[in-house]
Design an enzyme around this catalytic site. Structure first.
Site, short mmCIF file in Angstrom:
data_model
loop_
_atom_site.label_atom_id
_atom_site.label_comp_id
_atom_site.label_asym_id
_atom_site.label_seq_id
_atom_site.Cartn_x
_atom_site.Cartn_y
_atom_site.Cartn_z
N ASP A 107 0.83 -1.19 0.00
CA ASP A 107 0.00 0.00 0.00
C ASP A 107 0.88 1.26 0.00
O ASP A 107 1.69 1.43 -0.90
CB ASP A 107 -0.96 -0.07 1.20
CG ASP A 107 -2.04 0.98 1.20
OD1 ASP A 107 -3.07 0.77 0.54
OD2 ASP A 107 -1.86 2.02 1.88
N HIS A 272 -7.06 -7.05 0.85
CA HIS A 272 -6.01 -6.04 0.76
C HIS A 272 -4.93 -6.24 1.83
O HIS A 272 -3.74 -6.03 1.56
CB HIS A 272 -6.64 -4.65 0.91
CG HIS A 272 -5.65 -3.53 0.89
ND1 HIS A 272 -4.91 -3.22 -0.24
CD2 HIS A 272 -5.29 -2.64 1.85
CE1 HIS A 272 -4.13 -2.17 0.03
NE2 HIS A 272 -4.34 -1.81 1.29
#
Length: 292
Positions: A107, A272
């Site tokens: 990320d 994620h």
């Protein structure tokens, strides 16, 4: 009680411009640096770091502006530029006596890792990227109604003032919404870990927004300059991500191939927060990368 990665030492190391970073360091062997994402801290790597420490020196810092690291005021666009944050990582490894190391980011940390790979090819031996495309490409693929999934990118891109106020006034709800929406396996993030992420994020609203604001400004400028110059990542690169291409209508592997000639790109069924939801899979991916 402060949560830590078992068996790791906690130290503070110099970044650049007087900023100090908090880092967990453990294991012996060839060095690997792991950079966390949003809205998290180095703790997201706890399972992967323990596994890798069997054969590697593993360094897990909190990025500037996050966790226990310094949170300098954003007095200019460069303070939270990914170029500056990448320089932090190179500086802290140099303080440990390391001239070369492998780098893996998730990320926001993956955006820092990407920039480090372009800016410091002589230092980064291998590059691992979890669940992003580069900043310039990210803005190019966010369009139409599907782009609503990235509403926070647009919110935090606004001029200073309103985003910070809105988020600070509902910090737990704001940051918690991402922990809920982006996790396919909520059990992978126990309540004590979730609470630590919320606490750390609420204490860093201004710097987190500054980090995101840089990605709508100076980071795009830097990426565009490299794209125009034909710059590419010189080291072996591994990218693993959810199937965002199918959701947003682009070819993720093709996007990465533009930047990374020596690329292995794969999709995952994990959510994620894949380093927490599928640590064995992510550890194996990193081990495969390091063997190239």
């Amino acid at each position: 009680m402060t949560l830590t990665i078992p068996g790791f030492d906690y130290i503070r190391l110099p970044g650049v411009d007087g900023v100090e970073l908090a880092a967990a360091v453990g294991g012996t062997g060839s060095p690997v640096v792991l950079l966390h994402g949003f809205p998290q801290t180095h703790l997201m790597w706890r399972h992967v770091a323990e596994r890798l420490a069997d054969n590697h020196m593993v360094i897990c810092p909190d990025l500037r502006g996050y966790g226990a690291s310094d949170k300098p005021a954003a007095t200019g666009p460069d303070v939270y530029a990914k170029r500056t944050m990448a320089a932090d990582v190179v500086a802290l490894t140099a303080a440990l006596g390391l001239e070369r190391f492998a780098l893996v980011g998730h990320d926001r940390g993956a955006l820092v890792a990407f920039r480090a790979g372009l800016d410091h090819p002589e230092t980064i031996t291998h590059l691992g990227i979890l669940d992003i495309v580069p900043t310039l490409d990210m803005w190019n693929v966010l369009h139409g109604a599907p782009a609503a999934v990235g509403y926070h990118l647009f919110l935090m891109a606004q001029p200073p003032g309103l985003p910070e106020t809105m988020i600070a006034n509902s910090a737990d709800a704001f940051f918690g919404s991402f922990l809920d929406a982006w996790a396919d396996d909520p059990a992978a993030m126990p309540e004590d870990v979730r609470s630590e992420y919320l606490r750390a994020s609420a204490a860093a609203v201004t710097s987190i927004v500054a980090d995101y604001r840089a990605s709508a400004g100076i980071d795009v400028v830097h990426d565009q300059a490299d794209l125009d110059a034909g710059s590419q990542l010189a080291m072996p690169v591994a990218v693993v991500q959810q199937d965002w291409g199918a959701r947003l209508g682009y070819d993720a592997a093709a996007v990465w191939k533009t930047w990374a000639p020596d690329l292995k790109h794969r999709l995952t069924r994990a959510g994620h927060f894949m380093a927490e939801e599928a640590p064995a899979e992510i550890t194996a991916l990193i081990q495969d990368l390091l063997a190239r």
